[in-house]
Structure formats: structure tokens, C-alpha cells
Design an enzyme around this catalytic site. Sequence first.
Site, PDB file in Angstrom:
ATOM      1  N   HIS A  54       0.824  -1.205   0.000  1.00 35.93           N
ATOM      2  CA  HIS A  54       0.000   0.000   0.000  1.00 35.93           C
ATOM      3  C   HIS A  54       0.861   1.259   0.000  1.00 35.93           C
ATOM      4  O   HIS A  54       2.067   1.191   0.188  1.00 35.93           O
ATOM      5  CB  HIS A  54      -0.982   0.013   1.179  1.00 35.93           C
ATOM      6  CG  HIS A  54      -0.331   0.074   2.521  1.00 35.93           C
ATOM      7  ND1 HIS A  54       0.203  -1.025   3.136  1.00 35.93           N
ATOM      8  CD2 HIS A  54      -0.136   1.112   3.363  1.00 35.93           C
ATOM      9  CE1 HIS A  54       0.698  -0.666   4.310  1.00 35.93           C
ATOM     10  NE2 HIS A  54       0.514   0.623   4.468  1.00 35.93           N
ATOM     11  N   HIS A  75       1.139   5.326   1.462  1.00 34.87           N
ATOM     12  CA  HIS A  75       0.731   6.397   2.371  1.00 34.87           C
ATOM     13  C   HIS A  75       1.270   7.699   1.803  1.00 34.87           C
ATOM     14  O   HIS A  75       2.425   7.751   1.380  1.00 34.87           O
ATOM     15  CB  HIS A  75       1.378   6.235   3.751  1.00 34.87           C
ATOM     16  CG  HIS A  75       0.738   5.237   4.621  1.00 34.87           C
ATOM     17  ND1 HIS A  75      -0.352   5.520   5.399  1.00 34.87           N
ATOM     18  CD2 HIS A  75       1.045   3.943   4.863  1.00 34.87           C
ATOM     19  CE1 HIS A  75      -0.682   4.446   6.076  1.00 34.87           C
ATOM     20  NE2 HIS A  75       0.153   3.476   5.752  1.00 34.87           N
ATOM     21  N   TYR A 124      -6.556  33.658  12.185  1.00 36.08           N
ATOM     22  CA  TYR A 124      -6.791  34.041  10.803  1.00 36.08           C
ATOM     23  C   TYR A 124      -8.015  34.941  10.694  1.00 36.08           C
ATOM     24  O   TYR A 124      -8.003  35.953   9.982  1.00 36.08           O
ATOM     25  CB  TYR A 124      -6.980  32.786   9.931  1.00 36.08           C
ATOM     26  CG  TYR A 124      -7.382  33.116   8.515  1.00 36.08           C
ATOM     27  CD1 TYR A 124      -6.448  33.548   7.593  1.00 36.08           C
ATOM     28  CD2 TYR A 124      -8.707  33.026   8.105  1.00 36.08           C
ATOM     29  CE1 TYR A 124      -6.806  33.872   6.305  1.00 36.08           C
ATOM     30  CE2 TYR A 124      -9.082  33.339   6.818  1.00 36.08           C
ATOM     31  CZ  TYR A 124      -8.127  33.760   5.922  1.00 36.08           C
ATOM     32  OH  TYR A 124      -8.495  34.092   4.644  1.00 36.08           O
ATOM     33  N   GLN A 170      -8.052  38.731   9.402  1.00 33.79           N
ATOM     34  CA  GLN A 170      -8.868  39.048   8.236  1.00 33.79           C
ATOM     35  C   GLN A 170      -9.725  40.280   8.513  1.00 33.79           C
ATOM     36  O   GLN A 170      -9.898  41.126   7.652  1.00 33.79           O
ATOM     37  CB  GLN A 170      -9.743  37.853   7.861  1.00 33.79           C
ATOM     38  CG  GLN A 170     -10.424  37.984   6.528  1.00 33.79           C
ATOM     39  CD  GLN A 170      -9.433  38.042   5.382  1.00 33.79           C
ATOM     40  OE1 GLN A 170      -8.376  37.425   5.425  1.00 33.79           O
ATOM     41  NE2 GLN A 170      -9.764  38.779   4.353  1.00 33.79           N
TER      42      GLN A 170
END
Length: 144
Positions: A60, A62, A123, A127
Site C-alpha cells: 500500500h 501512504h 486568521y 482578516q
Amino acid sequence: MDERSQSHATWDGKYHVVFASKYRTKRLYGDVRRELGDLLHTLARQKGCEIKEGHLMPDHVHMLISIPPKYSVSHIVGFLKGKTAIYVANKYARKRRYKGYHFWARGYFVSTAGYDDQVVRRYIRNQEKVDKASDFADLFNASY
């Protein structure tokens, strides 16, 4: 913070993606493993994505991948799995007895890797400051 910007969006969309080989067989070794690592990075860059971390296990894959908001996760994973399956089938099908383009299993696992709430709050506060500053700038610069 590892943010990117577009014309009207600031984004940081990181996803932990895992997908397996068909029937979970141990196919990712030797030359296939080396070439798939480079191929996955190249294909991701074609779509504007970036693989931050990745590891190919024998059965697999990742990866921590950054995907722009204009693409869905399913679109990018389908693109990566499809193109790599075609590549492996064309190059190694006769040597390793792969049947057609069936290299990867159908499904995948995905989980978001996002910010904690303190970063989001910071944030939002910043803003608001930027919005207020632009309002005052427009007030004194009569460009209409």
C-alpha cells in the site's frame, strides 16, 4: 503555516491518503517502487498538488498531499491511481504477470490534516483587520 493563494482564496488543504494494491498483494518492490515514487510526485505536480510526505509499503501507499480547492480529493486520487496503473501495466505486465490495468484496489482512505482552532481564530481576527484597513483606504482615495 503552509498556505497558498489563488485570486480570491487562501487555502491549505492537506490530506492523508492511503490506497492499496489489488488483493493487497506485495507488488511495490524493486524497480516498481523506485519509479512509482518519482511518477507520483510528477503526476501530482501536473495537477498543482504537492506530496509533502510519502511512503510506499510493499502492499500500500501512504501520502500526505496538498490539493488545491479546485480539485476534489477523489479526482486527484483517481488520477494518480489510474495513470500509475497504466504505466505499470505498460512497462511490467509481461514480466510480472499483471492482468490488464488492475493494479490498485478500488477504494482508498482519506483524512484531513488541518489546523487547530487557535490558528483559525487568529486568521479570522487578522482578516477583520485587513478588511477594516481596506475600508479606510477606499474612503480617502476617491477613485470613483
